[in-house]
Scaffold this active site. Structure first.
Site, PDB file in Angstrom:
ATOM      1  CG  ASP A 150      -2.032  -1.507   1.237  1.00 26.76           C
ATOM      2  OD1 ASP A 150      -2.063  -1.394   0.330  1.00 26.76           O
ATOM      3  OD2 ASP A 150      -2.495  -1.831   2.152  1.00 26.76           O
ATOM      4  CG  HIS A 178      -3.640  -5.305   2.774  1.00 26.05           C
ATOM      5  ND1 HIS A 178      -2.356  -4.660   2.236  1.00 26.05           N
ATOM      6  CD2 HIS A 178      -3.219  -6.478   2.457  1.00 26.05           C
ATOM      7  CE1 HIS A 178      -1.626  -5.129   1.055  1.00 26.05           C
ATOM      8  NE2 HIS A 178      -2.058  -6.388   1.230  1.00 26.05           N
TER       9      HIS A 178
END
Ligand code: APR
Length: 327
Positions: A150, A178
């Site tokens: 990310d 996530h």
């Protein structure tokens, strides 16, 4: 001397991850475990001229041996979604795989650091914690959900609209979870001030949250992110290994906001509330999490709202994981 086991080493993520860990000069032993194809992967990678010893472990009967005497386990094992399979079916299979692997680690290397890549990370990390708690060996400072992709995407996607930015050194804090809208990039607190318009912030945020879909679409049904995920997993593992060896390194990761972990309170007040797990920037040290790194300023009102949305979804994801182990 660092011994690493990769569980799910023959997969789309597992293979490039294994290669990258073979290139890591700190690693002395690399145990590659899978239920298929791993002898070929291990033989192939073992020819790369670095000093680590690569060993292959094929099938469930070799799992205990694969995770004995290890310092670090990295887990990209899982199954991809097949036609006719619901998200729930997929969750149950991956959840069962992770549970079984954690039980084996708990039994044979209870002090190993564990890095989980298998999705959904928002639930698989709570599953791992629950298994370790039941055995009385849970150390929240040694269990990590790998969210590095990310922040990697955040840095790279910023460069796509600001070509003067160095994607390799720019750091954007990403908090929450996530997947999808649990991923909250804090663009207002980037290491280099970005001076983005509201539209740019909205578009970048969406792209970072759903970046995985770009890869799924481009692969046209053949899978999800593997190479960039392997890079991200290897980067996190390298940081952790260097921290074990005495360096102080900051990486983002999905961890427990344990009461005795310095820095957790700021994130609780920011919106993590009573959540047990949250993705935060963490300073790593020889014992794993040394402290949670404070943010270098106030978040924007939009970011605060995004954290609230993420926290609500995360609460469900976390309890789904816990209930899988302790119904
Ligand atoms: N033990 C060990 N390995 C397993 C097990 C198990 N019980 N079950 C499956 N595997 C292995 C498979 O044999 C395969 O080699 O895990 C590997 C998974 O590889 P892929 O199917 O290619 O999937 P990949 O794209 O690598 O993704 C793996 O990571 O990002 C997540 O959502 C993704 O959960 C998925 C995982």
């Amino acid at each position: 001397m660092v011994s690493v086991a990769i569980l799910g080493a023959a997969g789309g993520i597992g293979q490039p991850l294994s290669l990258l860990m073979k290139l890591n000069a700190h690693v002395t032993k690399l145990n590659l475990y899978d239920i298929v194809n791993v002898p070929g992967v291990a033989a192939d990678i073992s020819h790369v001229a670095t000093n680590s010893e690569v060993k292959s472990f094929l099938g469930a009967s070799k799992l205990a041996e694969a995770v004995t005497g290890i310092d670090l386990a990295i887990i990209p094992a899982g199954v991809p979604r097949k036609p006719g399979m619901t998200r729930d079916d997929l969750f149950k299979i991956n959840a069962g795989i992770v549970k079984g692997l954690i039980e084996a680690i708990a039994e044979n290397s209870p002090r190993a650091f564990i890095c989980i890549i298998s999705n959904p990370v928002n639930s698989t990390v709570p599953i791992a914690a629950e298994v370790l708690k039941k055995r009385g060996i849970y150390d929240p400072k040694r269990l990590f959900g790998v969210t590095t992709l990310d922040v990697v995407r955040a840095s790279r996607f910023v460069r796509d609209i600001r070509p003067d930015v160095d994607a390799a050194t720019l750091r954007v804090p990403v908090v929450g979870g996530h997947s999808g809208n649990t991923i909250v990039p804090l663009l207002s607190l980037a290491s280099t001030p970005l001076d983005l318009s509201e539209t740019e912030v909205a578009e970048l945020t969406k792209r970072i949250q759903f970046g995985g879909d770009e890869v799924v679409k481009a692969k046209d049904g053949a899978g999800s992110a593997t190479l960039s995920m392997a890079y991200a997993g290897a980067r996190f593992a390298d940081s952790l290994i260097r921290a074990i060896k005495g360096e102080t390194i900051v990486e983002p990761t999905f961890i427990a906001l344990a009461a005795d972990t310095e820095g957790a309170e700021q994130y609780r007040q920011l919106g993590a509330g009573a959540l047990e797990f949250f993705a935060v920037p963490v300073e790593l040290g020889p014992q794993g999490v040394a402290r949670i790194v404070p943010l270098n300023g106030d978040v924007s009102s939009g970011e605060r709202e995004a954290i609230a949305v993420a926290a609500e979804a995360l609460a469900t994801n976390i309890s789904t994981g816990v209930e899988f182990v302790s119904p």
